[in-house]
Design a protein around this motif. Sequence first.
Motif, PDB file in Angstrom:
ATOM      1  N   UNK A 168      -4.460   3.665 -18.489  1.00 16.17           N
ATOM      2  CA  UNK A 168      -3.689   4.088 -16.990  1.00 16.17           C
ATOM      3  C   UNK A 168      -2.604   4.177 -17.036  1.00 16.17           C
ATOM      4  N   UNK A 169      -2.553   5.575 -15.883  1.00 15.17           N
ATOM      5  CA  UNK A 169      -0.977   6.050 -15.607  1.00 15.17           C
ATOM      6  C   UNK A 169      -0.190   4.932 -14.692  1.00 15.17           C
ATOM      7  N   UNK A 170      -1.407   4.832 -13.776  1.00 15.42           N
ATOM      8  CA  UNK A 170      -0.964   3.627 -12.930  1.00 15.42           C
ATOM      9  C   UNK A 170      -1.319   2.328 -12.726  1.00 15.42           C
ATOM     10  N   UNK A 171      -0.581   0.991 -12.903  1.00 23.68           N
ATOM     11  CA  UNK A 171      -0.506   0.382 -13.235  1.00 23.68           C
ATOM     12  C   UNK A 171      -0.356  -1.410 -12.758  1.00 23.68           C
TER      13      UNK A 171
ATOM     14  N   UNK B  92       0.919  -0.941   0.299  1.00 25.83           N
ATOM     15  CA  UNK B  92       0.158  -0.019   0.211  1.00 25.83           C
ATOM     16  C   UNK B  92       0.948   1.340  -0.058  1.00 25.83           C
ATOM     17  N   UNK B  93       1.816   0.852   0.268  1.00 30.35           N
ATOM     18  CA  UNK B  93       2.895   2.010   1.037  1.00 30.35           C
ATOM     19  C   UNK B  93       3.062   2.681  -0.290  1.00 30.35           C
ATOM     20  N   UNK B  94       4.016   1.648  -1.065  1.00 30.14           N
ATOM     21  CA  UNK B  94       4.482   1.006  -2.316  1.00 30.14           C
ATOM     22  C   UNK B  94       3.239   2.675  -3.421  1.00 30.14           C
ATOM     23  N   UNK B  95       2.062   1.832  -3.348  1.00 28.88           N
ATOM     24  CA  UNK B  95       0.842   2.335  -4.352  1.00 28.88           C
ATOM     25  C   UNK B  95       0.753   4.538  -4.200  1.00 28.88           C
ATOM     26  N   UNK B  96       1.197   4.275  -3.323  1.00 33.98           N
ATOM     27  CA  UNK B  96       0.677   5.742  -2.521  1.00 33.98           C
ATOM     28  C   UNK B  96       2.383   6.648  -2.857  1.00 33.98           C
ATOM     29  N   UNK B  97       3.103   6.256  -2.575  1.00 29.49           N
ATOM     30  CA  UNK B  97       4.111   6.657  -3.340  1.00 29.49           C
ATOM     31  C   UNK B  97       4.647   6.881  -4.474  1.00 29.49           C
ATOM     32  N   UNK B  98       3.527   5.770  -5.527  1.00 27.83           N
ATOM     33  CA  UNK B  98       3.204   5.747  -6.835  1.00 27.83           C
ATOM     34  C   UNK B  98       2.315   6.996  -7.430  1.00 27.83           C
ATOM     35  N   UNK B  99       1.962   7.239  -6.293  1.00 34.80           N
ATOM     36  CA  UNK B  99       0.949   8.324  -6.378  1.00 34.80           C
ATOM     37  C   UNK B  99       1.284   9.197  -6.406  1.00 34.80           C
ATOM     38  N   UNK B 100       1.458   9.994  -5.372  1.00 34.84           N
ATOM     39  CA  UNK B 100       2.164  10.848  -4.615  1.00 34.84           C
ATOM     40  C   UNK B 100       3.869  11.702  -6.015  1.00 34.84           C
ATOM     41  N   UNK B 101       3.952  10.420  -6.353  1.00 34.86           N
ATOM     42  CA  UNK B 101       5.161  10.041  -7.829  1.00 34.86           C
ATOM     43  C   UNK B 101       4.353  11.104  -9.162  1.00 34.86           C
ATOM     44  N   UNK B 102       3.453  10.553  -9.219  1.00 35.28           N
ATOM     45  CA  UNK B 102       2.748  10.221 -10.778  1.00 35.28           C
ATOM     46  C   UNK B 102       2.475  12.334 -10.593  1.00 35.28           C
ATOM     47  N   UNK B 103       1.605  13.017  -9.547  1.00 35.82           N
ATOM     48  CA  UNK B 103       1.313  14.069  -8.714  1.00 35.82           C
ATOM     49  C   UNK B 103       2.562  14.793  -9.657  1.00 35.82           C
TER      50      UNK B 103
ATOM     51  N   UNK C 210       5.099  15.466 -18.234  1.00 37.86           N
ATOM     52  CA  UNK C 210       4.903  14.148 -18.839  1.00 37.86           C
ATOM     53  C   UNK C 210       3.866  12.904 -19.107  1.00 37.86           C
ATOM     54  N   UNK C 211       3.514  12.832 -19.815  1.00 39.94           N
ATOM     55  CA  UNK C 211       2.943  11.448 -19.684  1.00 39.94           C
ATOM     56  C   UNK C 211       3.824  10.216 -19.154  1.00 39.94           C
ATOM     57  N   UNK C 212       3.428  10.115 -18.330  1.00 39.28           N
ATOM     58  CA  UNK C 212       4.278   9.137 -17.856  1.00 39.28           C
ATOM     59  C   UNK C 212       3.265   7.722 -17.154  1.00 39.28           C
ATOM     60  N   UNK C 213       4.085   6.775 -17.367  1.00 38.67           N
ATOM     61  CA  UNK C 213       3.172   5.344 -17.143  1.00 38.67           C
ATOM     62  C   UNK C 213       4.165   4.900 -15.920  1.00 38.67           C
ATOM     63  N   UNK C 214       3.366   4.587 -14.822  1.00 40.25           N
ATOM     64  CA  UNK C 214       4.499   3.921 -13.499  1.00 40.25           C
ATOM     65  C   UNK C 214       3.511   2.100 -13.526  1.00 40.25           C
TER      66      UNK C 214
ATOM     67  N   UNK D  90      11.995 -11.138  -6.711  1.00 39.79           N
ATOM     68  CA  UNK D  90      12.770  -9.887  -7.752  1.00 39.79           C
ATOM     69  C   UNK D  90      12.307  -9.915  -9.009  1.00 39.79           C
ATOM     70  N   UNK D  91      12.817 -11.380  -9.935  1.00 41.24           N
ATOM     71  CA  UNK D  91      12.715 -11.135 -10.941  1.00 41.24           C
ATOM     72  C   UNK D  91      11.505 -11.456 -11.572  1.00 41.24           C
ATOM     73  N   UNK D  92      10.114 -12.250 -10.804  1.00 40.26           N
ATOM     74  CA  UNK D  92       8.851 -12.507 -11.314  1.00 40.26           C
ATOM     75  C   UNK D  92       8.508 -10.879 -11.408  1.00 40.26           C
ATOM     76  N   UNK D  93       8.779 -10.297  -9.900  1.00 41.59           N
ATOM     77  CA  UNK D  93       7.328  -8.914  -9.886  1.00 41.59           C
ATOM     78  C   UNK D  93       8.227  -8.149 -10.991  1.00 41.59           C
ATOM     79  N   UNK D  94       9.644  -8.375 -11.859  1.00 38.72           N
ATOM     80  CA  UNK D  94       9.772  -7.814 -12.892  1.00 38.72           C
ATOM     81  C   UNK D  94      10.237  -7.850 -13.858  1.00 38.72           C
ATOM     82  N   UNK D  95       9.480  -9.069 -14.299  1.00 40.19           N
ATOM     83  CA  UNK D  95       8.584  -9.522 -15.224  1.00 40.19           C
ATOM     84  C   UNK D  95       7.052  -9.077 -15.347  1.00 40.19           C
ATOM     85  N   UNK D  96       6.491  -9.116 -14.365  1.00 40.52           N
ATOM     86  CA  UNK D  96       4.976  -8.614 -14.235  1.00 40.52           C
ATOM     87  C   UNK D  96       5.082  -6.788 -14.417  1.00 40.52           C
ATOM     88  N   UNK D  97       5.897  -6.207 -14.367  1.00 41.67           N
ATOM     89  CA  UNK D  97       5.527  -4.842 -14.239  1.00 41.67           C
ATOM     90  C   UNK D  97       5.554  -4.458 -15.289  1.00 41.67           C
ATOM     91  N   UNK D  98       6.723  -5.283 -15.527  1.00 47.94           N
ATOM     92  CA  UNK D  98       6.729  -4.917 -17.721  1.00 47.94           C
ATOM     93  C   UNK D  98       5.563  -5.744 -18.571  1.00 47.94           C
TER      94      UNK D  98
END
Lengths: 293, 368
Positions: free
Chosen positions: A194-197, A140-151, A159-163, A175-183
């Motif tokens: 969507x700007x945050x996925x 949840x903290x990571x998600x909050x950081x993402x929203x604040x970062x996007x703002x 600039x049109x940014x996707x996080x 972490x390897x799995x997480x990275x592949x999923x994030x990609x």
Amino acid sequence: MQNILNKLLDGIIPCLETKFAITDKKGHLIYGGDMEKAMQSSIRICGAKFTLLADIPPSILKDFGLLVEDYINTRLGSKILDCLLGKENPPEGFPFPCGLLLIKSPGKLEDLLYELFKTDLIFSMPDTTLLVILQLDNLNELKEISQALLDSINEELCVKTIISIGRISHSWEEMSMSFKEAQKALDFAPKINSSIVSYNDMIFERLLLSIPNETRKNFVNEIKQKLDLLDKDTRKTIRVVLDCNLNMSEAARKLYIHRNTLMYRLDKIANSTGLDLRNFKDAVKMEIFKEIQ
Amino acid sequence: MASVVLKNVNKIFPGDVKAVIDFNLEIKDKEFVVLVGPSGCGKSTTLRMVAGLEEITSGEIYIGDRLVNDIPPKDRDIAMVFQNYALYPHMNVYDNMAFGLKLRKLPRAKIDARVKEAARILGIEDYLNRKPKALSGGQRQRVALGRAIVREPKVFLMDEPLSNLDAKLRVLMRTELSKLHNRLQTTFIYVTHDQTEAMTMGDRIVVMKDGYVYQVDTPKNIYDHPANIFVASFIGSPQMNFIDVKLFAESDKLYVSFGNAKLVIPDEIKNKINPSYMGKEVVMGIRPEDIHDEPALLERYPEYCFYTNVDVVELMGSETFLYMDFEGNTLTARVDPGSSAQPGDKIKIGFNMNKVHLFDKDTTNRIF
């Protein structure tokens, strides 16, 4: 994070004719020999500050620093990518748990990220995305950081940014799995506008996008024929009700109509299309239509 | 501090979706302007265009004397407050507020002075060392406001900043924001779909629907003289009653008739109505508080009275709402809590005809 960065740097600092040394912010020597009388300049590696010592005139020290910085950061990006893809053995002692963010942006975000994540790792990946590895254990903290970062990116750079948010990892495998999923989520993002996925929050969207084109087209046509019978205001009513998660009171407030008027409109929609938003299955059909049309 | 001018601004999204159509507005320096309208009316898009977060399709936007069409948001001297008030959870309140200034490489002493001053204004001096998760919703919203204040912008842009707060806190923050505007003496543009927020906070209100501006005026004028049926129905709770009536003249007097009721129009209004409406059907609007059941008033103005059936009585404490049926027309009246009306009663009510609104049935525009 400094220790792990020092390990990652092993073997990728360039051998140049110009003698130089690099020390971390505690003054520990990372590369090179004793260069007490050398000129000093600050360089950024993965967002962390290091000191470059080189026996060259001050006029070219800054340019030399940029060259070394760019060389190391580029190779570090490739190295971490290889570690995440299992092509290279990752360094031991990584400070798990960690969360990761993959950021795709046409803007120069480095300064903003350096200011924001002073003790975390920021890698420029070969495909120009930025990978941020943060030492935290709360999604949840990571998600909050993402929203604040996007703002912040919107306010400062516009600039049109996707996080893309990865899961919290406790090992290199995770972490390897997480990275592949994030990609993958990053690739999906434009399709769902969507700007945050977050890959794990996109089960529904992933399922919809896996439906063959022909089947999707047929479904869209079937629902569209029914919705085309409705006027613009009524179609907007459907969208708002879906956006409000079928909360009728909230939808009525947003549409600025009385709840009873909303109910009347829903009756009208049900009578002319056979689709009743108060019926869960029909609401699902409309939501799927909204997502894939 | 600066004025904001929007000239013929249009926003068309791909697929020919017209979000904002020919928007014209001059916002004066230090003014508090509220954009209000139902979901999808284009209010947030308009605000985002002023911020530079959304490109305009055509038209011109000026902040101060400067045309800002092609100027990026960070150089527009604006600060935005969003509804989700996202704060960095790993930073304390002080750092969250200072972050934007650090990025702009302001001297440390200046940052410190601005953060402390903003914290003082917002009453959050005691929380500067706290992390966001240790704050309540209202405190978090104050920090989000603080992030905007420290930038000392010429214009504050606020997009439904209170909608994530519970009802009680929303009322409190509404007052706080008005006080803040008075203290900062800066231009505020505020977007909401809540008409109470619009009425209580704005110096002027812009009522929008389907991308069009329906009326721009002070809250009082919007309430007392709505320009069309939409504005009349949108502003005011419970909403204005609308009845289809026929306008006709008889022995030098002007009347409206509906069902078996025939009410005289006061001369002051009569003189403002274009004679071409004589004999035509128009829409009459009357606010719930302008319908009376007090016997003394009814006796004094018999020409404004008729009988109706009471369906529902809602006791609100300081007032009572009567929901009535008159020949198929539903009427809502806001009456004194001492009213003796009961559901099922046939009662005599009177319209304050000095307060009626008449609208063209086709254009829906006000006719006087």
